[in-house]
Design a protein around this motif. Structure first.
Motif, PDB file in Angstrom:
ATOM      1  N   SER A 136      14.314  -0.436  -5.610  1.00  0.00           N
ATOM      2  CA  SER A 136      13.351   0.543  -6.131  1.00  0.00           C
ATOM      3  C   SER A 136      11.984  -0.090  -6.375  1.00  0.00           C
ATOM      4  O   SER A 136      10.940   0.536  -6.143  1.00  0.00           O
ATOM      5  N   THR A 137      11.966  -1.357  -6.815  1.00  0.00           N
ATOM      6  CA  THR A 137      10.697  -2.045  -7.041  1.00  0.00           C
ATOM      7  C   THR A 137       9.964  -2.262  -5.724  1.00  0.00           C
ATOM      8  O   THR A 137       8.738  -2.110  -5.644  1.00  0.00           O
ATOM      9  N   VAL A 138      10.715  -2.609  -4.692  1.00  0.00           N
ATOM     10  CA  VAL A 138      10.109  -2.796  -3.368  1.00  0.00           C
ATOM     11  C   VAL A 138       9.509  -1.486  -2.879  1.00  0.00           C
ATOM     12  O   VAL A 138       8.367  -1.436  -2.413  1.00  0.00           O
ATOM     13  N   LYS A 139      10.269  -0.411  -3.006  1.00  0.00           N
ATOM     14  CA  LYS A 139       9.815   0.897  -2.543  1.00  0.00           C
ATOM     15  C   LYS A 139       8.555   1.343  -3.282  1.00  0.00           C
ATOM     16  O   LYS A 139       7.608   1.852  -2.665  1.00  0.00           O
ATOM     17  N   ASP A 140       8.515   1.147  -4.601  1.00  0.00           N
ATOM     18  CA  ASP A 140       7.397   1.643  -5.416  1.00  0.00           C
ATOM     19  C   ASP A 140       6.175   0.736  -5.391  1.00  0.00           C
ATOM     20  O   ASP A 140       5.070   1.166  -5.763  1.00  0.00           O
ATOM     21  N   ASN A 141       6.359  -0.526  -4.981  1.00  0.00           N
ATOM     22  CA  ASN A 141       5.238  -1.484  -5.034  1.00  0.00           C
ATOM     23  C   ASN A 141       5.060  -2.226  -3.709  1.00  0.00           C
ATOM     24  O   ASN A 141       4.573  -3.371  -3.692  1.00  0.00           O
ATOM     25  N   LEU A 142       5.430  -1.582  -2.606  1.00  0.00           N
ATOM     26  CA  LEU A 142       5.432  -2.274  -1.313  1.00  0.00           C
ATOM     27  C   LEU A 142       4.067  -2.844  -0.953  1.00  0.00           C
ATOM     28  O   LEU A 142       3.956  -3.995  -0.518  1.00  0.00           O
ATOM     29  N   ASP A 143       3.014  -2.070  -1.124  1.00  0.00           N
ATOM     30  CA  ASP A 143       1.678  -2.521  -0.763  1.00  0.00           C
ATOM     31  C   ASP A 143       1.297  -3.779  -1.538  1.00  0.00           C
ATOM     32  O   ASP A 143       0.785  -4.755  -0.975  1.00  0.00           O
ATOM     33  N   ALA A 144       1.540  -3.776  -2.858  1.00  0.00           N
ATOM     34  CA  ALA A 144       1.193  -4.924  -3.701  1.00  0.00           C
ATOM     35  C   ALA A 144       2.047  -6.146  -3.361  1.00  0.00           C
ATOM     36  O   ALA A 144       1.556  -7.283  -3.364  1.00  0.00           O
ATOM     37  N   ILE A 145       3.329  -5.920  -3.058  1.00  0.00           N
ATOM     38  CA  ILE A 145       4.228  -7.033  -2.731  1.00  0.00           C
ATOM     39  C   ILE A 145       3.829  -7.693  -1.418  1.00  0.00           C
ATOM     40  O   ILE A 145       3.736  -8.919  -1.320  1.00  0.00           O
ATOM     41  N   THR A 146       3.589  -6.895  -0.385  1.00  0.00           N
ATOM     42  CA  THR A 146       3.245  -7.467   0.922  1.00  0.00           C
ATOM     43  C   THR A 146       1.872  -8.122   0.912  1.00  0.00           C
ATOM     44  O   THR A 146       1.566  -8.950   1.771  1.00  0.00           O
ATOM     45  N   GLU A 147       1.041  -7.765  -0.058  1.00  0.00           N
ATOM     46  CA  GLU A 147      -0.264  -8.413  -0.190  1.00  0.00           C
ATOM     47  C   GLU A 147      -0.101  -9.813  -0.766  1.00  0.00           C
ATOM     48  O   GLU A 147      -0.850 -10.732  -0.416  1.00  0.00           O
ATOM     49  N   LYS A 148       0.916 -10.023  -1.605  1.00  0.00           N
ATOM     50  CA  LYS A 148       1.112 -11.313  -2.291  1.00  0.00           C
ATOM     51  C   LYS A 148       2.102 -12.233  -1.571  1.00  0.00           C
ATOM     52  O   LYS A 148       1.972 -13.451  -1.620  1.00  0.00           O
ATOM     53  N   VAL A 149       3.133 -11.659  -0.962  1.00  0.00           N
ATOM     54  CA  VAL A 149       4.200 -12.464  -0.362  1.00  0.00           C
ATOM     55  C   VAL A 149       3.803 -12.875   1.053  1.00  0.00           C
ATOM     56  O   VAL A 149       3.458 -12.028   1.878  1.00  0.00           O
ATOM     57  N   ASP A 150       3.858 -14.187   1.330  1.00  0.00           N
ATOM     58  CA  ASP A 150       3.416 -14.704   2.620  1.00  0.00           C
ATOM     59  C   ASP A 150       4.497 -15.451   3.401  1.00  0.00           C
ATOM     60  O   ASP A 150       4.485 -15.452   4.630  1.00  0.00           O
ATOM     61  N   GLU A 151       5.413 -16.104   2.691  1.00  0.00           N
ATOM     62  CA  GLU A 151       6.395 -16.962   3.362  1.00  0.00           C
ATOM     63  C   GLU A 151       7.482 -16.131   4.046  1.00  0.00           C
ATOM     64  O   GLU A 151       7.953 -15.137   3.492  1.00  0.00           O
ATOM     65  N   VAL A 152       7.862 -16.575   5.235  1.00  0.00           N
ATOM     66  CA  VAL A 152       8.774 -15.815   6.089  1.00  0.00           C
ATOM     67  C   VAL A 152      10.084 -15.469   5.395  1.00  0.00           C
ATOM     68  O   VAL A 152      10.547 -14.326   5.457  1.00  0.00           O
TER      69      VAL A 152
END
Length: 447
Positions: free
Chosen positions: A263-279
């Motif tokens: 649910s956190t991924v779904k609700d905050n996907l844009d913010a997460i993908t902006e911060k997470v870089d490692e494969v």
């Protein structure tokens, strides 16, 4: 007019944030315009980058030092592959002018060379005056050998930064953008975390690739004794957690998986993908997103950002790509390249094929612009054959001409380049445009 051209060239002499970005063809053209002028050796009148292309035999020996002092502000990475030999020739001439006979450069040598220090090998860096470190901060990147030499110079303790054991967070700040491998000489995790936070705040304009490299090297330098567990022990990841500039620094791969809910991924996907870089972390984000409904995944595809690059071909085949903004997001090069182990070219081809399979969608000028030349290299013949009509329509109408960017196909295979050349030649030979056929097909000719 000649006078206007000369004034234009002089007007391009700006430094720092006001520097005028010029490419090699412009710089060589500028040099050809001024080389026979009486003030051609008044080096301070012209952009430093133009000086890179000077015929050094025409530089008077008596003024060679002033030539290199002005050249110190030039961008030595600007040389094309065809002219890289000039880079080493410039340094050879500098050694002769300044009387440099060893790999030990004096403070004066370093000051005169300026940005030329960016092209020196490790033997010069580790044996030179410590002021060379300040010059290296201006380099867009350092090689492995240069980085190792910088670390050697710093760990010897004979620099203004002192002995590594005495370094603090302020030292890290003072070191600026010097190659990130230097982080390995630290032992305190809090110091590294603070530096990462400072770096991301001050140097927010760095590329995603540089940011990923820094995080990876800091993480690898930290000895993790945490056990592999099925529980979240660091703290549940929430919107507040994600808003921290250093996220997900405090989470190793095991804890990131345990503490991040679907649910956190779904609700905050844009913010997460902006911060997470490692494969490895991006794979977890994608896996959790795939646990939500197919309808939700369709709505969030354009927010996948770098997470899309870890998708397998099988994953891509399940996606629905019907709108051009989704296609543009998936083709965005700023999100990095596709994982080679997942057959990246095939993934790109499947994405474009799925878009074109939707009724009403075509390979038009807007689509060509968002796909870009490098991605076109992966397309099947059945898709690229449709380019003929698109190119013909784009260039027969002057308005459409302005809508299509020049397609860079330099990374294509020789076979694919030939295919594009044939298509473009056939299309443009039928045009009624006043622009010559040669100008239209130039992007598809290659070297």
């Amino acid at each position: 007019g000649k006078r206007q051209i000369k004034n234009l060239i002089k007007a391009c002499r700006r430094k720092g944030t006001n520097k005028v970005p010029l490419v090699e063809t412009q710089l060589t053209c500028m040099y050809n315009q001024i080389k026979e002028e009486s003030d051609a050796t008044s080096f301070s009148l012209y952009p430093p980058d133009v000086l890179l292309y000077y015929d050094y035999s025409l530089v008077p020996r008596s003024s060679c030092r002033s030539y290199f002092q002005e050249l110190a502000d030039a961008d030595f990475s600007i040389f094309s592959p065809a002219l890289t030999y000039k880079r080493s020739a410039v340094f050879d001439n500098a050694r002769s002018c300044l009387g440099i006979t060893s790999t030990s450069l004096s403070e004066d040598n370093v000051s005169v060379l300026g940005n030329m220090c960016c092209i020196l090998d490790g033997s010069y860096i580790q044996n030179s005056h410590p002021s060379i470190l300040e010059q290296l901060k201006n380099c867009p990147d350092l090689t492995v050998g240069q980085s190792a030499a910088v670390e050697t110079l710093l760990t010897n303790g004979n620099t203004p930064y002192g002995v590594p054991s005495t370094w603090s967070e302020q030292t890290l700040k003072d070191l600026g953008t010097i190659k990130f491998e230097l982080i390995n000489v630290f032992s305190l995790q809090d110091t590294k975390r603070n530096f990462l936070k400072y770096f991301l705040k001050v140097f927010g304009g760095v590329s995603r690739e540089q940011r990923k490299q820094l995080k990876k090297e800091i993480r690898q330098s930290i000895k993790s004794d945490s056990e592999q567990t099925a529980e979240c022990t660091v703290g549940i990841i929430t919107q507040v957690t994600i808003s921290d500039p250093t996220f997900p620094f405090d989470y190793n791969i095991n804890q990131f998986n345990n503490c991040l809910s679907v649910s956190t991924v779904k609700d905050n996907l844009d913010a997460i993908t902006e911060k997470v870089d490692e494969v490895e972390y991006l794979r977890i984000v994608l896996q959790k997103l795939q646990e939500v409904s197919k309808k939700s995944l369709k709505q969030t595809l354009k927010l996948l950002s770098a997470a899309s690059r870890v998708a397998t071909v099988q994953d891509v085949r399940l996606w629905t790509i019907s709108k051009i903004d989704t296609l543009a997001a998936l083709m965005d090069s700023s999100n990095g390249g596709w994982d080679p182990s997942l057959v990246s070219k095939q993934s790109t081809c499947v994405i474009i094929s799925k878009y074109l399979a939707v009724g009403g969608n075509k390979l038009g000028s807007a689509e060509l612009n968002v796909i870009g030349g490098p991605n076109l290299c992966s397309l099947d013949h059945e898709i690229t054959s449709g380019l003929n009509y698109t190119l013909l329509m784009c260039y027969n109408v002057s308005f459409s001409c302005r809508e299509v960017d020049s397609l860079d196909i330099s990374s294509c295979t020789a076979e694919k380049k030939k295919e594009f050349f044939t298509i473009s030649f056939e299309a443009f030979n039928l045009t009624t445009s006043s622009v010559s056929v040669f100008q239209l097909i130039q992007p598809y000719i290659g070297k």
